[in-house]
Write a protein that holds these residues in place. Structure first.
Motif, PDB file in Angstrom:
ATOM      1  N   GLY A   1       0.776  -1.231   0.000  1.00 56.56           N
ATOM      2  CA  GLY A   1       0.000   0.000   0.000  1.00 56.56           C
ATOM      3  C   GLY A   1       0.804   1.276   0.000  1.00 56.56           C
ATOM      4  N   SER A   2       2.123   1.158  -0.140  1.00 54.73           N
ATOM      5  CA  SER A   2       2.944   2.363  -0.117  1.00 54.73           C
ATOM      6  C   SER A   2       4.112   2.225  -1.078  1.00 54.73           C
ATOM      7  N   VAL A   3       4.756   3.358  -1.337  1.00 51.82           N
ATOM      8  CA  VAL A   3       5.852   3.422  -2.301  1.00 51.82           C
ATOM      9  C   VAL A   3       7.063   4.035  -1.610  1.00 51.82           C
ATOM     10  N   PHE A   4       8.234   3.446  -1.842  1.00 49.81           N
ATOM     11  CA  PHE A   4       9.467   4.035  -1.309  1.00 49.81           C
ATOM     12  C   PHE A   4       9.609   5.456  -1.835  1.00 49.81           C
ATOM     13  N   ALA A   5       9.942   6.402  -0.935  1.00 44.40           N
ATOM     14  CA  ALA A   5      10.096   7.793  -1.338  1.00 44.40           C
ATOM     15  C   ALA A   5      11.496   8.338  -1.055  1.00 44.40           C
ATOM     16  N   ALA A   6      12.108   7.957   0.075  1.00 39.29           N
ATOM     17  CA  ALA A   6      13.412   8.518   0.434  1.00 39.29           C
ATOM     18  C   ALA A   6      13.994   7.769   1.621  1.00 39.29           C
ATOM     19  N   ASP A   7      15.279   7.951   1.799  1.00 40.61           N
ATOM     20  CA  ASP A   7      15.947   7.534   3.033  1.00 40.61           C
ATOM     21  C   ASP A   7      16.431   8.791   3.724  1.00 40.61           C
ATOM     22  N   TRP A   8      15.958   9.012   4.945  1.00 41.21           N
ATOM     23  CA  TRP A   8      16.415  10.120   5.768  1.00 41.21           C
ATOM     24  C   TRP A   8      17.435   9.561   6.748  1.00 41.21           C
ATOM     25  N   PRO A   9      18.050  10.378   7.578  1.00 39.73           N
ATOM     26  CA  PRO A   9      19.101   9.864   8.463  1.00 39.73           C
ATOM     27  C   PRO A   9      18.707   8.623   9.267  1.00 39.73           C
ATOM     28  N   LEU A  10      17.475   8.572   9.789  1.00 42.87           N
ATOM     29  CA  LEU A  10      17.045   7.411  10.573  1.00 42.87           C
ATOM     30  C   LEU A  10      16.038   6.547   9.821  1.00 42.87           C
ATOM     31  N   CYS A  11      15.108   7.170   9.152  1.00 42.40           N
ATOM     32  CA  CYS A  11      13.942   6.447   8.631  1.00 42.40           C
ATOM     33  C   CYS A  11      13.942   6.270   7.123  1.00 42.40           C
ATOM     34  N   GLN A  12      13.368   5.155   6.728  1.00 46.37           N
ATOM     35  CA  GLN A  12      12.919   5.019   5.351  1.00 46.37           C
ATOM     36  C   GLN A  12      11.577   5.748   5.292  1.00 46.37           C
TER      37      GLN A  12
ATOM     38  N   PHE B   1      -5.612  11.154   0.886  1.00 48.16           N
ATOM     39  CA  PHE B   1      -4.846  11.867   1.902  1.00 48.16           C
ATOM     40  C   PHE B   1      -3.381  11.999   1.504  1.00 48.16           C
ATOM     41  N   PRO B   2      -2.742  13.141   1.830  1.00 48.24           N
ATOM     42  CA  PRO B   2      -1.276  13.164   1.792  1.00 48.24           C
ATOM     43  C   PRO B   2      -0.806  12.397   3.035  1.00 48.24           C
ATOM     44  N   TRP B   3       0.009  11.358   2.834  1.00 43.07           N
ATOM     45  CA  TRP B   3       0.254  10.415   3.924  1.00 43.07           C
ATOM     46  C   TRP B   3       1.643   9.823   3.770  1.00 43.07           C
ATOM     47  N   LEU B   4       2.488  10.041   4.765  1.00 38.27           N
ATOM     48  CA  LEU B   4       3.825   9.461   4.779  1.00 38.27           C
ATOM     49  C   LEU B   4       3.933   8.448   5.911  1.00 38.27           C
ATOM     50  N   ILE B   5       4.781   7.466   5.690  1.00 35.67           N
ATOM     51  CA  ILE B   5       5.101   6.471   6.712  1.00 35.67           C
ATOM     52  C   ILE B   5       6.597   6.550   6.952  1.00 35.67           C
ATOM     53  N   LEU B   6       6.988   6.669   8.203  1.00 39.53           N
ATOM     54  CA  LEU B   6       8.395   6.679   8.592  1.00 39.53           C
ATOM     55  C   LEU B   6       8.725   5.352   9.250  1.00 39.53           C
ATOM     56  N   ILE B   7       9.724   4.661   8.725  1.00 40.01           N
ATOM     57  CA  ILE B   7      10.133   3.368   9.285  1.00 40.01           C
ATOM     58  C   ILE B   7      11.597   3.480   9.715  1.00 40.01           C
ATOM     59  N   PRO B   8      11.851   3.551  11.032  1.00 38.09           N
ATOM     60  CA  PRO B   8      13.246   3.611  11.468  1.00 38.09           C
ATOM     61  C   PRO B   8      14.016   2.376  10.981  1.00 38.09           C
ATOM     62  N   ARG B   9      15.194   2.625  10.437  1.00 38.31           N
ATOM     63  CA  ARG B   9      16.023   1.521   9.938  1.00 38.31           C
ATOM     64  C   ARG B   9      16.848   0.955  11.101  1.00 38.31           C
ATOM     65  N   VAL B  10      16.135   0.368  12.069  1.00 38.80           N
ATOM     66  CA  VAL B  10      16.738  -0.229  13.257  1.00 38.80           C
ATOM     67  C   VAL B  10      16.191  -1.649  13.369  1.00 38.80           C
ATOM     68  N   ALA B  11      17.089  -2.605  13.338  1.00 43.66           N
ATOM     69  CA  ALA B  11      16.683  -4.010  13.370  1.00 43.66           C
ATOM     70  C   ALA B  11      15.840  -4.320  14.604  1.00 43.66           C
ATOM     71  N   ASP B  12      14.758  -5.041  14.383  1.00 49.85           N
ATOM     72  CA  ASP B  12      13.895  -5.564  15.444  1.00 49.85           C
ATOM     73  C   ASP B  12      13.190  -4.497  16.281  1.00 49.85           C
ATOM     74  N   ALA B  13      13.142  -3.254  15.813  1.00 46.61           N
ATOM     75  CA  ALA B  13      12.436  -2.214  16.568  1.00 46.61           C
ATOM     76  C   ALA B  13      10.929  -2.390  16.391  1.00 46.61           C
ATOM     77  N   VAL B  14      10.230  -2.485  17.504  1.00 51.05           N
ATOM     78  CA  VAL B  14       8.771  -2.632  17.520  1.00 51.05           C
ATOM     79  C   VAL B  14       8.135  -1.431  18.225  1.00 51.05           C
ATOM     80  N   GLU B  15       8.749  -0.977  19.287  1.00 49.35           N
ATOM     81  CA  GLU B  15       8.243   0.153  20.067  1.00 49.35           C
ATOM     82  C   GLU B  15       9.252   1.295  20.003  1.00 49.35           C
ATOM     83  N   VAL B  16       8.795   2.501  20.234  1.00 51.48           N
ATOM     84  CA  VAL B  16       9.698   3.655  20.270  1.00 51.48           C
ATOM     85  C   VAL B  16      10.780   3.427  21.316  1.00 51.48           C
ATOM     86  N   SER B  17      10.433   2.759  22.411  1.00 49.76           N
ATOM     87  CA  SER B  17      11.407   2.483  23.475  1.00 49.76           C
ATOM     88  C   SER B  17      12.517   1.534  23.019  1.00 49.76           C
TER      89      SER B  17
END
Length: 144
Positions: free
Chosen positions: A12-23, A32-48
């Protein structure tokens, strides 16, 4: 370990960019204008699961994404009234943030957008235009 986004994002989404932390991914929903930020951190599930430094970067990238969502709304001639930001993860556990531009006349207002039927894919032209706006963003007006 190399980063890869959960395959569910491909549907349901298209790659747009790589920022310092997130895809950064553009949700392919013309409503809707709608972005998804995915931190490029292995096994991260929670912000903590992020380091304190990465949590700070995530917050800055969230603000950057919000400004960009507003620009996407303006470019489409539908200025954003309100930003909705959430890290749900009930369907896809991989840590990700949704940054969604909402309008009082968007058809789902004031209800949430998640899990609601009626998504409409963007035209190829609209998708190219949105990806161009994202590619031109360097974050300099938001991140100090």
């Amino acid at each position: 370990m190399s980063f890869s986004a959960d395959p569910a994002f491909e549907a349901g989404s298209v790659f747009a960019a790589d920022w310092p932390l997130c895809q950064v991914r553009l949700q392919d929903d013309a409503r809707f204008p709608w972005l998804i930020l995915i931190p490029r951190v292995a096994d991260a599930v929670e912000v903590s699961d992020l380091s304190p430094a990465d949590r700070c970067v995530l917050m800055e990238e969230m603000v950057r994404a919000g400004a960009l969502v507003r620009r996407l709304g303006d470019a489409a001639g539908r200025p954003v009234d309100k930003l909705n930001i959430a890290a749900l993860g009930n369907v896809t556990a991989q840590l990700h943030l949704h940054v969604v531009g909402r309008r009082r006349d968007d058809g789902l207002w004031p209800d949430p957008v998640w899990g609601r039927p009626g998504a409409r894919r963007n035209s190829d032209e609209t998708l190219r235009a949105a990806l161009s706006v994202i590619a031109d963003d360097d974050g300099s007006t938001v991140i100090k």
